[in-house]
Write a protein that holds these residues in place. Structure first.
Motif, PDB file in Angstrom:
ATOM      1  N   LEU A 102       0.786  -1.056   0.208  1.00  0.00           N
ATOM      2  CA  LEU A 102      -0.121   0.108   0.366  1.00  0.00           C
ATOM      3  C   LEU A 102       0.588   1.268  -0.161  1.00  0.00           C
ATOM      4  O   LEU A 102      -0.007   1.934   0.360  1.00  0.00           O
ATOM      5  N   THR A 103       2.175   1.081   0.096  1.00  0.00           N
ATOM      6  CA  THR A 103       3.246   2.322  -0.269  1.00  0.00           C
ATOM      7  C   THR A 103       2.996   3.247   1.385  1.00  0.00           C
ATOM      8  O   THR A 103       3.235   4.707   0.427  1.00  0.00           O
ATOM      9  N   ALA A 104       2.612   2.113   2.018  1.00  0.00           N
ATOM     10  CA  ALA A 104       3.224   2.821   3.174  1.00  0.00           C
ATOM     11  C   ALA A 104       1.917   3.975   4.397  1.00  0.00           C
ATOM     12  O   ALA A 104       1.551   5.099   3.361  1.00  0.00           O
ATOM     13  N   CYS A 105       1.514   3.439   4.711  1.00  0.00           N
ATOM     14  CA  CYS A 105       0.205   3.874   5.042  1.00  0.00           C
ATOM     15  C   CYS A 105       0.875   4.870   6.450  1.00  0.00           C
ATOM     16  O   CYS A 105       1.152   4.774   7.325  1.00  0.00           O
ATOM     17  N   GLY A 106       0.206   6.496   6.321  1.00  0.00           N
ATOM     18  CA  GLY A 106       0.412   7.225   7.005  1.00  0.00           C
ATOM     19  C   GLY A 106       0.004   7.750   8.231  1.00  0.00           C
ATOM     20  O   GLY A 106      -0.803   6.628   8.883  1.00  0.00           O
ATOM     21  N   ASP A 107      -0.692   8.356   8.745  1.00  0.00           N
ATOM     22  CA  ASP A 107      -0.670   9.527  10.295  1.00  0.00           C
ATOM     23  C   ASP A 107      -2.236   8.815  10.337  1.00  0.00           C
ATOM     24  O   ASP A 107      -2.744   8.806  11.665  1.00  0.00           O
ATOM     25  N   THR A 108      -3.751   8.339   9.055  1.00  0.00           N
ATOM     26  CA  THR A 108      -4.699   8.346  10.200  1.00  0.00           C
ATOM     27  C   THR A 108      -5.445   7.717   8.538  1.00  0.00           C
ATOM     28  O   THR A 108      -4.150   7.121   7.610  1.00  0.00           O
ATOM     29  N   ALA A 109      -6.539   6.870   8.891  1.00  0.00           N
ATOM     30  CA  ALA A 109      -7.036   5.874   8.374  1.00  0.00           C
ATOM     31  C   ALA A 109      -7.774   6.547   7.219  1.00  0.00           C
ATOM     32  O   ALA A 109      -8.479   4.850   7.207  1.00  0.00           O
ATOM     33  N   SER A 110      -8.536   7.190   7.195  1.00  0.00           N
ATOM     34  CA  SER A 110      -9.963   7.203   6.809  1.00  0.00           C
ATOM     35  C   SER A 110     -10.414   8.386   5.951  1.00  0.00           C
ATOM     36  O   SER A 110      -9.647   9.530   6.757  1.00  0.00           O
ATOM     37  N   THR A 111     -11.407   8.744   5.171  1.00  0.00           N
ATOM     38  CA  THR A 111     -11.773  10.135   4.614  1.00  0.00           C
ATOM     39  C   THR A 111     -13.306   9.796   4.168  1.00  0.00           C
ATOM     40  O   THR A 111     -14.234   8.714   4.554  1.00  0.00           O
TER      41      THR A 111
ATOM     42  N   ASP B 234     -19.138   4.299  10.757  1.00  0.00           N
ATOM     43  CA  ASP B 234     -18.799   4.093  11.876  1.00  0.00           C
ATOM     44  C   ASP B 234     -16.716   4.656  12.266  1.00  0.00           C
ATOM     45  O   ASP B 234     -16.497   5.267  13.225  1.00  0.00           O
ATOM     46  N   THR B 235     -16.569   5.458  11.231  1.00  0.00           N
ATOM     47  CA  THR B 235     -15.514   6.108  11.222  1.00  0.00           C
ATOM     48  C   THR B 235     -14.039   5.810  11.495  1.00  0.00           C
ATOM     49  O   THR B 235     -13.232   5.737  11.606  1.00  0.00           O
ATOM     50  N   PHE B 236     -13.950   4.215  11.278  1.00  0.00           N
ATOM     51  CA  PHE B 236     -13.579   3.263  11.119  1.00  0.00           C
ATOM     52  C   PHE B 236     -12.784   2.308   9.734  1.00  0.00           C
ATOM     53  O   PHE B 236     -12.171   1.192   9.470  1.00  0.00           O
ATOM     54  N   GLY B 237     -13.485   2.792   8.403  1.00  0.00           N
ATOM     55  CA  GLY B 237     -12.981   2.562   7.474  1.00  0.00           C
ATOM     56  C   GLY B 237     -14.080   2.132   6.897  1.00  0.00           C
ATOM     57  O   GLY B 237     -15.750   2.151   7.545  1.00  0.00           O
TER      58      GLY B 237
ATOM     59  N   HIS C 267      -8.567   5.770  14.061  1.00  0.00           N
ATOM     60  CA  HIS C 267      -9.776   5.980  13.355  1.00  0.00           C
ATOM     61  C   HIS C 267      -9.605   6.820  12.706  1.00  0.00           C
ATOM     62  O   HIS C 267      -9.022   8.483  13.727  1.00  0.00           O
ATOM     63  N   VAL C 268     -10.230   7.905  12.577  1.00  0.00           N
ATOM     64  CA  VAL C 268     -10.472   8.998  11.859  1.00  0.00           C
ATOM     65  C   VAL C 268     -11.647  10.236  12.527  1.00  0.00           C
ATOM     66  O   VAL C 268     -12.714   9.356  13.516  1.00  0.00           O
ATOM     67  N   ALA C 269     -11.284  11.259  13.534  1.00  0.00           N
ATOM     68  CA  ALA C 269     -12.976  11.691  13.644  1.00  0.00           C
ATOM     69  C   ALA C 269     -13.725  11.959  12.755  1.00  0.00           C
ATOM     70  O   ALA C 269     -13.803  11.689  11.616  1.00  0.00           O
ATOM     71  N   PRO C 270     -15.300  12.052  13.760  1.00  0.00           N
ATOM     72  CA  PRO C 270     -16.436  12.169  12.906  1.00  0.00           C
ATOM     73  C   PRO C 270     -16.402  13.117  11.790  1.00  0.00           C
ATOM     74  O   PRO C 270     -15.781  13.828  12.559  1.00  0.00           O
ATOM     75  N   LEU C 271     -17.158  13.255  10.533  1.00  0.00           N
ATOM     76  CA  LEU C 271     -17.468  14.386  10.298  1.00  0.00           C
ATOM     77  C   LEU C 271     -17.584  15.938  10.603  1.00  0.00           C
ATOM     78  O   LEU C 271     -17.061  16.592  10.225  1.00  0.00           O
ATOM     79  N   GLU C 272     -18.635  15.886  11.378  1.00  0.00           N
ATOM     80  CA  GLU C 272     -18.703  16.395  12.568  1.00  0.00           C
ATOM     81  C   GLU C 272     -18.006  17.605  13.048  1.00  0.00           C
ATOM     82  O   GLU C 272     -18.550  17.901  13.771  1.00  0.00           O
TER      83      GLU C 272
END
Length: 217
Positions: free
Chosen positions: A14-23, A103-106, A137-142
């Motif tokens: 995956l060419t090195a995952c970075g600081d966070t894991a979702s969008t 659920d912000t976990f991908g 996980h990433v922070a919720p959208l709000e």
């Protein structure tokens, strides 16, 4: 060893995952410019603001000091808005492209745990590492921050509808004790840690609250 192999293989594929894991979505948006970083930047102690006699001005100044952490890539990368997910000290678009998930976990087929385990894992044969913490996980959208002003982020932090339902007391506990927040000071090889320490950040948060939790103009 099996744990190490899994995450080393993930790095290669995956060419090195970075600081966070979702969008939020797969759309592409402009990458926000990170705050100006100063390597090894420190945090001033709350007592150093006592010379500001006006309590509201002192409170706002305390939040500005807190923003050295909040505006740092270790935090900003975890608080994207809309479809912008970023990684690294320069806050480049996350690779590979992934989605936030409900659920912000991908997404079910590409959850954060596909690459990110319970701890940082250094690459084998190259510099850098895959960040990790349980949970990851990433922070919720709000709770997205990227692209907002210091004041807008401050107001958002005080709004229980946009801060995960946290009171100011809860916010202090989050800043001072939460493990995922604390990862920002232990981010693994290849990443600059957040300024100061989590204990110092927690002390600034409490001082800001005690002076009225005033937001900068």
């Amino acid at each position: 060893m099996r744990h190490l192999f899994i995450f080393t293989a993930a790095a290669a594929l995956l060419t090195a995952c970075g600081d966070t894991a979702s969008t939020g979505t797969l759309e592409t948006v402009s990458t926000p410019a990170p705050r100006v970083q100063v390597s090894g930047e420190t945090l001033a102690a709350p007592a150093s603001f006592n010379a500001i006699t006006n309590e509201r001005e002192r409170s706002a100044a305390l939040f500005d000091e807190m923003f050295k952490v909040i505006g740092h890539p270790r935090c900003m990368n975890c608080h994207p808005r809309e479809g912008s997910i970023t990684q690294g000290d320069d806050m480049t678009p996350h690779q590979p492209m992934i989605v936030r998930g409900e659920d912000t976990f991908g997404a079910p087929a590409m959850e954060c745990s596909t690459c990110h385990g319970s701890e940082n894992v250094s690459y084998v044969g190259m510099e850098g590492s895959i960040p990790g913490h349980a949970p990851w996980h990433v922070a919720p959208l709000e709770m997205g921050w990227q692209g907002l002003s210091v004041r807008e982020i401050c107001e958002q932090l005080k709004d229980e509808d946009r801060n995960g339902g946290r009171t100011l007391e809860d916010l202090h506990e989050h800043n001072a004790e939460d493990g995922l927040v604390g990862w920002g000071w232990n981010p693994g090889e290849g990443r600059e840690p957040a300024p100061g320490t989590q204990a110092e950040f927690g002390a600034l948060t409490q001082a800001w609250i005690d002076t009225g939790a005033v937001c900068p103009a």
